[in-house]
Design an enzyme around this catalytic site. Structure first.
Site, PDB file in Angstrom:
ATOM      1  CD  GLU A  93      27.671  23.645   7.228  1.00 20.87           C
ATOM      2  OE1 GLU A  93      28.369  24.344   7.978  1.00 20.87           O
ATOM      3  OE2 GLU A  93      26.423  23.591   7.293  1.00 20.87           O
ATOM      4  CG  ASP A 132      27.064  15.790   0.746  1.00 22.40           C
ATOM      5  OD1 ASP A 132      26.420  14.911   1.359  1.00 22.40           O
ATOM      6  OD2 ASP A 132      26.605  16.421  -0.226  1.00 22.40           O
ATOM      7  CG  LEU A 175      -2.021  -6.969  12.608  1.00 21.69           C
ATOM      8  CD1 LEU A 175      -2.129  -5.465  12.761  1.00 21.69           C
ATOM      9  CD2 LEU A 175      -1.868  -7.632  13.966  1.00 21.69           C
ATOM     10  CD  GLU A 196       0.988   1.613  16.859  1.00 21.08           C
ATOM     11  OE1 GLU A 196       2.143   1.680  16.420  1.00 21.08           O
ATOM     12  OE2 GLU A 196       0.529   0.615  17.449  1.00 21.08           O
ATOM     13  CE  LYS A 231      -2.287  -3.078   7.513  1.00 18.13           C
ATOM     14  NZ  LYS A 231      -1.644  -3.045   6.186  1.00 18.13           N
ATOM     15  CG  ASP A 266       0.623   0.645   1.199  1.00 14.38           C
ATOM     16  OD1 ASP A 266       0.817  -0.564   1.424  1.00 14.38           O
ATOM     17  OD2 ASP A 266       0.098   1.068   0.161  1.00 14.38           O
ATOM     18  CE1 TYR A 288       4.943  -3.786  13.665  1.00 10.15           C
ATOM     19  CE2 TYR A 288       5.677  -2.582  11.733  1.00 10.15           C
ATOM     20  CZ  TYR A 288       5.355  -3.772  12.349  1.00 10.15           C
ATOM     21  OH  TYR A 288       5.466  -4.956  11.660  1.00 10.15           O
ATOM     22  CE  LYS A 310       0.337  -2.905  16.802  1.00  7.78           C
ATOM     23  NZ  LYS A 310       1.765  -2.560  16.788  1.00  7.78           N
ATOM     24  CE  LYS A 370      -5.725  -4.350   4.937  1.00  9.07           C
ATOM     25  NZ  LYS A 370      -4.445  -4.063   4.320  1.00  9.07           N
ATOM     26  CB  CYS A 377      -7.381   4.340 -36.975  1.00 11.00           C
ATOM     27  SG  CYS A 377      -5.818   4.305 -36.073  1.00 11.00           S
ATOM     28  CB  CYS A 400      -3.451   4.685 -39.874  1.00 10.60           C
ATOM     29  SG  CYS A 400      -4.710   3.439 -39.498  1.00 10.60           S
ATOM     30  CB  CYS A 409      -6.998   0.433 -35.968  1.00 11.74           C
ATOM     31  SG  CYS A 409      -6.017   0.748 -37.456  1.00 11.74           S
ATOM     32  CB  CYS A 421      -2.150   1.240 -37.759  1.00 15.76           C
ATOM     33  SG  CYS A 421      -2.520   2.535 -36.552  1.00 15.76           S
TER      34      CYS A 421
END
Length: 668
Positions: free
Chosen positions: A36, A38, A84, A114, A116, A118, A223, A287, A311, A405, A408, A423, A428
């Site tokens: 609908e 679309d 910050l 709040e 943070k 990424d 924010y 803050k 962090k 290996c 081989c 190797c 190989c």
């Protein structure tokens, strides 16, 4: 349909589409089906196409992406977007609280906490309630105009609920669901997977073609307020409430506290449960709520004194190491990988983790069946950091690296001064296949559409045995392969053809000469200018070049002494692959820039540029980038979480600058 009737229907459609965008992307409460929705959008586009004079810049139809831009214009922020200061533990937060309370006039201090997000920080400007411009953070004072790309984010309102003139700050990001979907599509195409959602979001918004951003399903949280006209607001928390009223998407996981101990408890709670979110966060922002208190506290040269970014420590989980597999790289190095009982880590399901080499397995005492501690290095690459030996039951068994290996069956050897088993069989299959994958990679010949899966398919069907064979692939051969349609084949052949024009350093790096990385490949290309001249170079000539040591020089000479290499180079020449350097020569590099003749080290995480972009910018200005700090280092650029390199620079009294200072030098 006459224009007046068309205008009325267009207004109705815009109002409906904006309403359903808000319900779906902001409130997560869809009330109509995708079909609908679309149909509404299709009708709007048809009417705007029939009556182009009625199309406006705030129409929902602009979200599909406009025409590609030639470049990004610069935008000066009306209010600087400062970074910050960081806090890494409870004691840092208590110190922040102590400094705040010492410098405000009342004891009634409240903090807004709040998540943070990424992603990529952006600034949005509205005039009379209509979105007119969006920009990246840039250096804090000047960013790049990404208006067209931001319009493709459906949670961002193009028109506010009131005709207010306002500048707001937000974080654009990619939800985990969209990130996983994108990587599934890339995996099916055999393309290189993206490392994390943040890189995709930042890269998508800095693409010149808005249609690419429109395909990436980005999202946006607002924010903060930069400037608002005619609406006096006295606190940050009230400002966030006001932004919600205007139709912005504001994160609901925010709280106001009067005690720093309550802040610490809230932060530590999110440290544990951040993986439950549908998007990535890398910390918390704290803050001071009162704008009056913020005014009293003011700013340092780099950041506000009234806010700090906490962090998160790298997330660690415990799981069972079920097995160890080894793989052979393009240089023959055999690398062990831990096969883990699947576990959720930093928002993704982890099944494999790096063990680096045999010595690491021994040093950590790792056994198959162990309970192991896993973390993501830089929140990206999973690695095993330790063993919980106390949980052993006796059923665990030591791991023994293979003597031959796995590809081989040739005997593996450990070369002098190396920790890796290798190797050394040049025939190989793993060598050849991994070498082909390296050759087409982004930093090498950058052939779009030739990912690992496609290369493996071509190799297994014996259509390619060395890199030169790529340039003699036939259309009918490719069409006969599984999942190779006509359009895909034509695009692939066009990308292969385009790669013939690459500058020489891309080819030199793509050849996979042992010890020669992208930086050394460029230095060699700038010095010798043609591949033929490099092929003829002696060890003495190579050692005379700054940055080329005896081991690398010996490796280069030995590589070009191989008759099979000469056959490959001749075949590349016949295909029309460029053998000449196209970039600026050493003598053409600037001598009057801040970086001319300087050796620069980059450390930590840069927010505004990728490491590759920063390196290119330095080299374009006549400088060179080194991977380690020494007495010869002129300058260290320290981003977030700078570690041992920063410490060594301080010990050696090497000049250290922030990312903001670095950007300012680049612009000067």
């Amino acid at each position: 349909m006459e224009q007046i009737t068309a205008q009325k229907r267009i207004n109705e459609l815009r109002e409906l589409i904006n309403k359903h965008n808000y319900l779906y992307y902001v409130k997560d409460n869809p009330q109509i089906s995708d079909q609908e929705y679309d149909q509404l959008m299709k009708e709007l586009i048809q009417l705007e196409t029939a009556f182009p004079e009625l199309k406006t810049e705030d129409s929902p139809s602009v979200r599909v992406g406009g025409e590609p831009l030639p470049f990004f214009e610069k935008v000066e922020h009306r209010v600087p977007m400062l970074s910050l200061g960081n806090s890494f533990g409870a004691d840092d937060l208590r110190d922040f609280d102590r400094r705040v309370r010492q410098n405000v006039s009342t004891e009634d201090v409240r903090y807004v906490c709040e998540l943070k997000i990424d992603g990529l920080a952006v600034s949005l400007r509205y005039e009379d309630g209509v979105f007119i411009q969006g920009a990246t953070r840039g250096d804090g004072s000047i960013g790049e105009d990404i208006t067209q790309n931001l319009k493709t984010i459906r949670s961002m309102p193009l028109r506010l609920t009131e005709p207010v003139s306002i500048e707001v700050r937000g974080e654009a990001f990619m939800p985990r669901r969209a990130f996983e979907k994108l990587n599934r599509i890339r995996e099916e195409k055999g393309e290189q997977l993206f490392a994390n959602p943040r890189n995709v979001a930042a890269g998508s918004l800095r693409q010149l073609d808005p249609k690419l951003a429109a395909e990436r399903e980005l999202d946006l949280f607002i924010y903060g307020i930069g400037i608002v006209e005619g609406h006096p607001i006295d606190s940050h928390s009230k400002g966030l409430d006001y932004l919600e009223q205007m139709g912005f998407k504001v994160n609901q996981e925010r709280r106001v506290f009067s005690s720093i101990e309550d802040v610490i408890a809230f932060v530590e709670g999110w440290t544990e449960k951040r993986g439950q979110l549908p998007y990535d966060i890398d910390g918390m922002v704290i803050k001071v709520d009162s704008y009056a208190h913020q005014g009293e506290l003011g700013f340092t040269a780099k950041s506000p004194r009234w806010a700090t970014a906490y962090k998160f420590p790298a997330e660690e989980v415990v799981t069972i190491l079920e097995d160890i597999e080894v793989s052979v790289g393009r240089t023959g190095a055999v690398t062990p990988t831990a096969i883990l009982k699947p576990v959720s880590l930093a928002g993704t399901t982890v099944k494999r983790a790096s063990l680096h080499n045999e010595d690491i397995i021994r040093e950590k005492g790792i056994m198959i069946g162990d309970h192991v501690i896993v973390k993501k290095a830089g929140d990206i690459i999973p690695e095993v950091v330790g063993v919980l030996a106390e949980r052993r039951t006796g059923s665990e068994r030591p791991y023994v690296m293979p003597a031959h290996c796995p590809e081989c069956e040739s005997e593996l050897v450990r070369l002098e001064d190396e920790v890796a088993l290798r190797c050394i069989n040049p025939s190989c299959p793993a060598h050849i296949r991994e070498g082909l994958i390296h050759f087409v990679s982004r930093n090498a010949m950058n052939i779009d559409g030739l990912g690992e899966k496609v290369i493996t398919q071509l190799f297994n069907h014996e259509l390619i045995q060395n890199v030169a064979d790529l340039y003699f692939l036939k259309r009918e051969e490719l069409l006969a392969l599984e999942r190779m349609g006509a359009k895909s084949v034509d695009n692939l052949l066009a990308a292969i053809e385009a790669s013939k024009q690459n500058s020489m350093e891309k080819l030199v790096f793509g050849l996979g000469i042992r010890l020669v990385g992208a930086k050394a490949a460029k230095t060699l290309s700038q010095t010798f200018l043609t591949l033929d001249r490099l092929v003829e170079a002696s060890e003495e000539e190579l050692i005379a070049i700054d940055e080329i040591g005896p081991k690398m020089a010996h490796s280069i000479v030995a590589y070009f002494a191989n008759s099979a290499v000469h056959e490959t180079l001749e075949k590349l020449r016949q295909a029309g692959v460029n053998f000449e350097y196209k970039g600026p020569r050493v003598e053409e590099l600037p001598t009057d820039s801040a970086f001319a003749g300087k050796t620069v080290v980059l450390t930590g995480t840069l927010e505004q540029l990728s490491r590759k972009e920063a390196q290119a910018a330095i080299e374009e200005r006549g400088g060179k980038v080194s991977g380690s700090v020494s007495a010869k280092t002129d300058l260290v650029v320290a981003g977030e979480a700078a570690g041992s390199k920063l410490k060594k620079a301080q010990e050696l009294n090497v000049k250290v600058i922030t990312e903001e200072e670095f950007i300012a030098l680049l612009q000067s």
